[in-house]
Design an enzyme around this catalytic site. Structure first.
Site, mmCIF file in Angstrom:
data_model
loop_
_atom_site.group_PDB
_atom_site.id
_atom_site.type_symbol
_atom_site.label_atom_id
_atom_site.label_comp_id
_atom_site.label_asym_id
_atom_site.label_seq_id
_atom_site.Cartn_x
_atom_site.Cartn_y
_atom_site.Cartn_z
ATOM 1 N N GLU A 168 7.513 -76.095 11.763
ATOM 2 C CA GLU A 168 7.136 -77.515 11.812
ATOM 3 C C GLU A 168 5.890 -77.754 12.655
ATOM 4 O OE1 GLU A 168 9.431 -76.045 13.459
ATOM 5 O OE2 GLU A 168 9.605 -76.868 15.465
ATOM 6 N N CYS B 243 14.585 -71.764 15.164
ATOM 7 C CA CYS B 243 14.670 -71.420 16.588
ATOM 8 C C CYS B 243 16.053 -71.789 17.151
ATOM 9 C CB CYS B 243 13.508 -72.051 17.344
ATOM 10 S SG CYS B 243 13.152 -71.173 18.869
ATOM 11 N N HIS C 164 8.715 -71.597 14.624
ATOM 12 C CA HIS C 164 8.686 -73.059 14.430
ATOM 13 C C HIS C 164 7.767 -73.427 13.267
ATOM 14 C CE1 HIS C 164 10.741 -74.507 18.119
ATOM 15 N NE2 HIS C 164 10.404 -73.308 18.552
HETATM 16 N N1 GLN Z 1 15.660 -70.784 23.883
HETATM 17 C C1 GLN Z 1 16.134 -71.933 23.171
HETATM 18 C C2 GLN Z 1 17.641 -71.924 22.994
HETATM 19 O O1 GLN Z 1 18.311 -71.108 23.448
HETATM 20 C C3 GLN Z 1 15.471 -72.031 21.813
HETATM 21 C C4 GLN Z 1 14.019 -72.325 21.980
HETATM 22 C C5 GLN Z 1 13.406 -73.120 20.897
HETATM 23 O O2 GLN Z 1 14.084 -73.719 20.039
HETATM 24 N N2 GLN Z 1 12.110 -73.188 20.932
HETATM 25 O O3 GLN Z 1 18.180 -72.757 22.381
#
Ligand code: GLN
Length: 196
Positions: free
Chosen positions: A178, A81, A176
């Site tokens: 994890e 992410c 994610h």
């Molecule tokens: N929107 C977040 C960002 O720009 C990422 C979101 C997340 O890691 N769950 O970093």
């Protein structure tokens, strides 16, 4: 390498969950906050969280250049992410002046899934895994373009977008892995660290 040490960049984000997933695989997992701690790992996870905050803290803690250097030298890295955004060479919809570690030849769109599907869960088929993983997407990025050396490992279909990639020692997910009790994506990363 029999038992690698894998670090989790511990500046912000869901560090503990990654440490837990790695430990469940019998890996020596450790939080990384300082350059000396970065030097000691065989692989690194960049967690989800907020990519702008993590990048700013990495700069403040004098970790950004050492991170770039180790990625260039071939350190295996899993970015999830926000971590995917940090690994990307190019970002769309980044904050003004947002820096990345880079190394992964992809263009990533930040907060990409529109408002209606801002956060969602669903099965994701991953190349190399026999059953889908439970994909948890939280204000997730998607990969909008990949360079020639990048292998697409997973996509979602509505909208049709790339959500997991690998390029050499670098692996990244929009979701994610994890969250929950399924460490198979971490297992793929551990395999990449131990049998590059
Ligand atoms: N929107 C977040 C960002 O720009 C990422 C979101 C997340 O890691 N769950 O970093």
């Amino acid at each position: 390498m029999t038992s690698p040490t894998i670090g989790v960049l511990a500046l912000q984000g869901d560090v503990r969950e990654h440490l837990r997933a790695l430990t469940s695989l019998g890996v020596d997992a450790t939080a990384v906050r300082r350059p000396a701690e970065l030097d000691a790992v065989d692989g690194l996870v960049l967690p989800g969280g907020e990519s702008t905050t993590i990048a700013k803290l990495a700069r403040t803690f004098d970790l950004l250049e050492p991170l770039r250097l180790r990625v260039k030298e071939g350190l295996p890295v899993l970015g999830t992410c926000a971590g995917m955004i940090l690994l990307a060479d190019r970002i769309l919809d980044g904050a003004d002046g947002q820096e990345t570690i880079g190394g992964l030849d992809v263009t990533v769109r930040r907060n990409a899934f529109g408002r209606q599907v801002d956060s969602f869960v669903g099965p994701v088929e991953v190349t190399g895994l026999d059953r889908p993983v439970h994909g948890v997407f939280i204000r997730a990025p998607w990969v909008e373009a990949v360079g020639p050396g990048v292998e697409v490992l997973a996509r979602v279909d509505d909208p049709d977008r790339i959500v997991m990639v690998r390029q050499g020692a670098l692996m990244a997910t929009s979701f994610h892995p994890e969250v929950g009790d399924d460490p198979r994506v971490h297992g793929m990363f551990v395999d990449l660290v131990t049998q590059p």
